[in-house]
Structure formats: C-alpha cells, structure tokens
Design a protein around this motif. Structure first.
Motif, PDB file in Angstrom:
ATOM      1  N   ALA A   1       0.862  -1.181   0.000  1.00  0.00           N
ATOM      2  CA  ALA A   1       0.000   0.000   0.000  1.00  0.00           C
ATOM      3  C   ALA A   1       0.900   1.232   0.000  1.00  0.00           C
ATOM      4  O   ALA A   1       2.129   1.108  -0.027  1.00  0.00           O
ATOM      5  N   ARG A   2       0.290   2.429   0.032  1.00  0.00           N
ATOM      6  CA  ARG A   2       1.089   3.661  -0.040  1.00  0.00           C
ATOM      7  C   ARG A   2       1.454   4.202   1.332  1.00  0.00           C
ATOM      8  O   ARG A   2       2.542   4.703   1.540  1.00  0.00           O
ATOM      9  N   ASN A   3       0.551   4.140   2.274  1.00  0.00           N
ATOM     10  CA  ASN A   3       0.763   4.815   3.562  1.00  0.00           C
ATOM     11  C   ASN A   3       1.539   3.906   4.528  1.00  0.00           C
ATOM     12  O   ASN A   3       1.012   2.884   4.979  1.00  0.00           O
TER      13      ASN A   3
ATOM     14  N   GLU B   1      -7.548 -12.056  -9.365  1.00  0.00           N
ATOM     15  CA  GLU B   1      -7.900 -10.672  -9.676  1.00  0.00           C
ATOM     16  C   GLU B   1      -9.182 -10.312  -8.932  1.00  0.00           C
ATOM     17  O   GLU B   1     -10.211 -10.987  -9.102  1.00  0.00           O
ATOM     18  N   VAL B   2      -9.126  -9.262  -8.137  1.00  0.00           N
ATOM     19  CA  VAL B   2     -10.331  -8.803  -7.443  1.00  0.00           C
ATOM     20  C   VAL B   2     -11.005  -7.759  -8.336  1.00  0.00           C
ATOM     21  O   VAL B   2     -10.557  -6.626  -8.446  1.00  0.00           O
ATOM     22  N   SER B   3     -12.060  -8.200  -9.022  1.00  0.00           N
ATOM     23  CA  SER B   3     -12.791  -7.326  -9.935  1.00  0.00           C
ATOM     24  C   SER B   3     -14.021  -6.769  -9.201  1.00  0.00           C
ATOM     25  O   SER B   3     -13.970  -6.572  -7.984  1.00  0.00           O
TER      26      SER B   3
ATOM     27  N   VAL C   1      -5.768  -4.249  -5.517  1.00  0.00           N
ATOM     28  CA  VAL C   1      -5.828  -2.788  -5.425  1.00  0.00           C
ATOM     29  C   VAL C   1      -6.720  -2.221  -6.528  1.00  0.00           C
ATOM     30  O   VAL C   1      -6.712  -2.682  -7.663  1.00  0.00           O
ATOM     31  N   GLY C   2      -7.538  -1.244  -6.140  1.00  0.00           N
ATOM     32  CA  GLY C   2      -8.451  -0.633  -7.107  1.00  0.00           C
ATOM     33  C   GLY C   2      -8.995   0.667  -6.575  1.00  0.00           C
ATOM     34  O   GLY C   2      -8.904   0.954  -5.370  1.00  0.00           O
ATOM     35  N   CYS C   3      -9.537   1.485  -7.477  1.00  0.00           N
ATOM     36  CA  CYS C   3     -10.152   2.735  -7.016  1.00  0.00           C
ATOM     37  C   CYS C   3     -11.178   3.207  -8.034  1.00  0.00           C
ATOM     38  O   CYS C   3     -11.115   2.852  -9.209  1.00  0.00           O
TER      39      CYS C   3
HETATM   40  N1  LIG Z   1     -15.718  -2.846  -1.167  1.00  0.00           N
HETATM   41  C1  LIG Z   1     -16.589  -3.281  -2.041  1.00  0.00           C
HETATM   42  O1  LIG Z   1     -17.806  -3.350  -1.812  1.00  0.00           O
HETATM   43  C2  LIG Z   1     -16.120  -3.698  -3.400  1.00  0.00           C
HETATM   44  C3  LIG Z   1     -17.086  -4.083  -4.350  1.00  0.00           C
HETATM   45  C4  LIG Z   1     -16.658  -4.505  -5.591  1.00  0.00           C
HETATM   46  C5  LIG Z   1     -15.307  -4.558  -5.881  1.00  0.00           C
HETATM   47  N2  LIG Z   1     -14.407  -4.171  -4.961  1.00  0.00           N
HETATM   48  C6  LIG Z   1     -12.978  -4.240  -5.323  1.00  0.00           C
HETATM   49  O2  LIG Z   1     -12.254  -4.837  -4.279  1.00  0.00           O
HETATM   50  C7  LIG Z   1     -10.946  -4.267  -4.206  1.00  0.00           C
HETATM   51  C8  LIG Z   1     -10.707  -3.773  -2.795  1.00  0.00           C
HETATM   52  O3  LIG Z   1     -11.742  -2.863  -2.495  1.00  0.00           O
HETATM   53  P1  LIG Z   1     -11.818  -2.097  -1.112  1.00  0.00           P
HETATM   54  O4  LIG Z   1     -13.177  -1.524  -1.035  1.00  0.00           O
HETATM   55  O5  LIG Z   1     -11.292  -2.974  -0.042  1.00  0.00           O
HETATM   56  O6  LIG Z   1     -10.765  -0.930  -1.415  1.00  0.00           O
HETATM   57  P2  LIG Z   1     -10.191   0.170  -0.427  1.00  0.00           P
HETATM   58  O7  LIG Z   1     -10.940   0.160   0.837  1.00  0.00           O
HETATM   59  O8  LIG Z   1     -10.129   1.444  -1.194  1.00  0.00           O
HETATM   60  O9  LIG Z   1      -8.709  -0.391  -0.236  1.00  0.00           O
HETATM   61  C9  LIG Z   1      -7.839   0.340   0.426  1.00  0.00           C
HETATM   62  C10 LIG Z   1      -6.489  -0.328   0.342  1.00  0.00           C
HETATM   63  O10 LIG Z   1      -5.874  -0.092  -0.927  1.00  0.00           O
HETATM   64  C11 LIG Z   1      -4.673   0.665  -0.736  1.00  0.00           C
HETATM   65  N3  LIG Z   1      -4.488   1.517  -1.913  1.00  0.00           N
HETATM   66  C12 LIG Z   1      -5.365   2.404  -2.421  1.00  0.00           C
HETATM   67  N4  LIG Z   1      -4.833   2.990  -3.517  1.00  0.00           N
HETATM   68  C13 LIG Z   1      -3.604   2.468  -3.695  1.00  0.00           C
HETATM   69  C14 LIG Z   1      -2.579   2.682  -4.654  1.00  0.00           C
HETATM   70  N5  LIG Z   1      -2.674   3.582  -5.633  1.00  0.00           N
HETATM   71  N6  LIG Z   1      -1.444   1.945  -4.561  1.00  0.00           N
HETATM   72  C15 LIG Z   1      -1.299   1.034  -3.567  1.00  0.00           C
HETATM   73  N7  LIG Z   1      -2.243   0.792  -2.621  1.00  0.00           N
HETATM   74  C16 LIG Z   1      -3.379   1.514  -2.695  1.00  0.00           C
HETATM   75  C17 LIG Z   1      -4.925   1.406   0.566  1.00  0.00           C
HETATM   76  O11 LIG Z   1      -3.760   1.827   1.224  1.00  0.00           O
HETATM   77  P3  LIG Z   1      -3.104   3.272   0.983  1.00  0.00           P
HETATM   78  O12 LIG Z   1      -4.218   4.272   0.935  1.00  0.00           O
HETATM   79  O13 LIG Z   1      -2.164   3.436   2.104  1.00  0.00           O
HETATM   80  O14 LIG Z   1      -2.404   3.154  -0.329  1.00  0.00           O
HETATM   81  C18 LIG Z   1      -5.589   0.295   1.372  1.00  0.00           C
HETATM   82  O15 LIG Z   1      -4.647  -0.657   1.772  1.00  0.00           O
HETATM   83  C19 LIG Z   1     -10.905  -3.159  -5.253  1.00  0.00           C
HETATM   84  O16 LIG Z   1     -10.300  -3.624  -6.430  1.00  0.00           O
HETATM   85  C20 LIG Z   1     -12.372  -2.866  -5.499  1.00  0.00           C
HETATM   86  O17 LIG Z   1     -12.606  -2.361  -6.800  1.00  0.00           O
HETATM   87  C21 LIG Z   1     -14.754  -3.734  -3.717  1.00  0.00           C
END
Ligand SMILES: NC(=O)c1ccc[n+]([C@@H]2O[C@H](COP(=O)([O-])OP(=O)(O)OC[C@H]3O[C@@H](n4cnc5c(N)ncnc54)[C@H](OP(=O)(O)O)[C@@H]3O)[C@@H](O)[C@H]2O)c1
Length: 324
Positions: free
Chosen positions: A70-72, A169-171, A123-125
């Motif tokens: 991760a970044r932080n 792959e987490v889509s 990782v995704g955003c």
């Molecule tokens: N949550 C859901 O309901 C949901 C639904 C469908 C799909 N997904 C998918 O599941 C995956 C995880 O989702 P999530 O909701 O758990 O995500 P999240 O809460 O945004 O994940 C945060 C994590 O990702 C790291 N991160 C964010 N941007 C980064 C970057 N540019 N480089 C490296 N690390 C980075 C953050 O750490 P830092 O900020 O320190 O970098 C933290 O460890 C994603 O691919 C998302 O699209 C999630």
C-alpha cells in the motif's frame, strides 16, 4: 422517472445477492476453511485496509507470510502489528497508479529472492473526476488494471511465481455494465466518468484473467477473477457515500468480502467455463446484460494494449514466459 425506476431495479436485483444477505444465505452450504498455509508467500496489493487487508489477515492467521502493499507506511505498520500469527505481514510501500513504483517493488522483491505462491491483485479505485498520473495515464485505469498486468507479467517472466501459484484478480460487479472496449480504457479525454472508467477496467481484469488462463493452461498456474460483493470498506465510504448510506446496515464485512479470495487460494478449483467471475465460492456468468458479450475487441487486443503501455514506460521487452 426513468432514472428512479433504474435505481429501484438496480437495488432490487443486486441487494439480496451482493450484500451480507447473500453471504448469510449461502454460507450454511460451505465447508469451513482451515488451510495450513505455513511456508506459503502471498502478495496482496491494496493490502493494508479493506478487502485486501482481510484476505491478508486470514492468510497470515493460517500461517502464510503475506507481503502487503500500500502507499501509507503508518497504516501498513499498524496493520502488520495488528495481525497475530502464526504467519506474518511484511509491509511494502508502492503506489499502484505508477508503473515505475510497481517496477521498483518488483526489483526489491527479486533482490530478496522472493517467490510468490498466491498473488492477489486487489488494489483498485473509483474516482469522481479525471486524474492523470505523472506518467500520463488515467489513474483508475492504471491502478485497477495496467499495474496488475505489469506485476503479473513480470512475476511470471522473472520466475518469481512458484510452479503452482494462484493469481487472483479482485474485480467488481461494476464490470457487468461494460463490455471490453480497449480504446476507452485509458480515458484521458473530456467527458470522463469515474464509474464508467471503473467498470471498463474491472471488465478488463476479467478478460485479462481469461487471457492468462489460456496462455498458461499447460502449466500448474491458476488464474481466477472474482468479486467481493458489497463490503463496508474505506474505499466504499470514500467513493460511494450515498450508496453506503442507503445500504450500510446490510453491507458485508471486509472479511466476508474477502472470503472467496481465501477460498480460491485454498481450494484451487477447476473452472468449467472460460468467461466467468467467481463470487461466493462459485463461478458465475461474466455477462448479465445483452450489450457486453459481443465486444469487437479480443483478449489479445487488450494484452497488446497493456503491453504497449508497459513498454512505452520502458519496463522490459520480454513477454511473460511460462515458468520452467
Ligand atoms: N468494497 C466493495 O464493496 C467492493 C465491491 C466490488 C469490488 N471491490 C474491489 O475490491 C478491491 C478492494 O476494495 P476495497 O473496497 O477494499 O478498497 P479500499 O478500501 O479502497 O482499499 C484500500 C487499500 O488499498 C490501498 N491503496 C489504495 N490505492 C492504492 C494505490 N494507488 N497503490 C497502492 N495501494 C493503494 C490502501 O492503502 P493506501 O491508501 O495506504 O495506499 C488500502 O490498503 C478493489 O479492487 C475494489 O474495486 C470492492
């Protein structure tokens, strides 16, 4: 009126399955997972919070050494300290919106002789507005897809995956709205729509997985695309506050969202169909709308595009080769 109807049908269709309701309805039919992962090394990107952290925690608790990226650095350290063994979390910093940082991460891991048993490209955003990286690419596209490609390709070609490694792959269910449209993936023009860019990249992850499966079908490597349903994570709170407000009482926990990641890595199931996405321990269709299956673009077109972006950034000539 049409918009309200669309919103009502969206929630009526997906809430029972993607929320915790679906998880609790299916869980009684699952066998309890108690894998012994001692000796395994995992790499989970986006691994200090959310779904990635939950997958990393479960793997470390089952004995794996998990490289969480991760970044932080503070959050990474806090997370690593919060995980009780027998395995451990090894923090690594890299920003996956920059291919140069993925390349630097690869260099550090290679210098340490790391071999990965399970790669979780998590990782995704989803962004609200267009953000172009210092390397000239659209941020969510690189984070969700391009960096996953570079990492996987390099781990394979540098011999850094073990012979029976799994790549997961987490889509997202968001990919159901979009076909594969290669030219739209790196959307740096006017009229940027974050949800669309996200869905296109998430479709790309599913197609990329199909490509890897075909390319390495003769090896013991396994490639899976999955989605976690709807989990209450920092990402959802940040990118989809209205969605979260409506559904927060029924959202999955992060661990529930991560369950299929850990299950896939432990079970390494055979996959009956090619164009699928795993969800709640089962392979499911990758298409639910009629406009997505017949894309003019192929998996090979996608990989040629990702490869061109990687080479344009100066990261290697060689295509990934199967491990010896
Ligand atoms: N949550 C859901 O309901 C949901 C639904 C469908 C799909 N997904 C998918 O599941 C995956 C995880 O989702 P999530 O909701 O758990 O995500 P999240 O809460 O945004 O994940 C945060 C994590 O990702 C790291 N991160 C964010 N941007 C980064 C970057 N540019 N480089 C490296 N690390 C980075 C953050 O750490 P830092 O900020 O320190 O970098 C933290 O460890 C994603 O691919 C998302 O699209 C999630």
């Amino acid at each position: 009126m049409a918009k309200i109807w669309k919103i009502i049908t969206f929630y009526a269709r997906f809430t029972p399955s993607y929320s915790a309701i679906g998880y609790y309805a299916r869980r009684p039919f699952w066998r309890t997972l108690r894998p012994d992962l001692s000796g395994q090394t995992w790499l989970v990107n986006g691994g200090s919070e959310g779904v990635g952290a939950a997958a990393a925690r479960a793997a470390a608790q089952a004995g794996a050494t998990v490289i969480a990226v991760a970044r932080n650095p503070d959050r990474l350290r806090e997370f690593a300290a919060s995980v009780k063994g027998p395995g451990q979390i090894v923090p690594e910093m890299a920003d996956f919106s920059l291919q140069s940082e993925v390349d630097a991460l690869l260099g550090r891991l290679q210098a340490r002789g790391v071999k990965i048993d399970v790669l979780v490209n998590n990782v995704g955003c989803m962004l609200g507005k267009l953000k172009i990286t210092s390397e000239g690419l659209e941020t969510s596209f690189v984070t969700n897809l391009q960096s996953h490609y570079l990492l996987t390709r390099e781990l394979i070609s540098r011999g850094m995956l073990t012979a029976r490694a799994s790549v997961i792959e987490v889509s997202s269910g968001g990919m159901y709205n979009q076909p594969l449209l290669v030219k739209k993936l790196n959307d740096v023009g006017t009229g940027y729509e974050g949800v669309r860019a996200y869905g296109l990249a998430k479709r790309g992850q599913v197609v990329l997985t199909r490509y890897w499966r075909k390319a390495y079908g003769a090896t013991d490597l396994r490639f899976y695309a999955m989605h976690p349903g709807w989990a209450d994570t920092v990402g959802v709170r940040r990118s989809m506050p209205r969605f979260r407000k409506i559904l927060k009482s029924v959202l999955r926990t992060e661990a529930q969202g991560a369950d299929t990641v850990n299950w896939l890595a432990a079970a390494r199931p055979d996959q009956a169909q090619e164009d699928v996405i795993w969800f709640d321990r089962k392979e499911r269709t990758a298409h639910i709308y009629p406009h997505t299956p017949n894309s003019p673009d192929t998996a090979e077109d996608l990989v040629a595009f990702l490869e061109a972006n990687t080479q344009a950034a100066g990261f290697g000539e060689a295509r990934a080769k199967a491990p010896a």
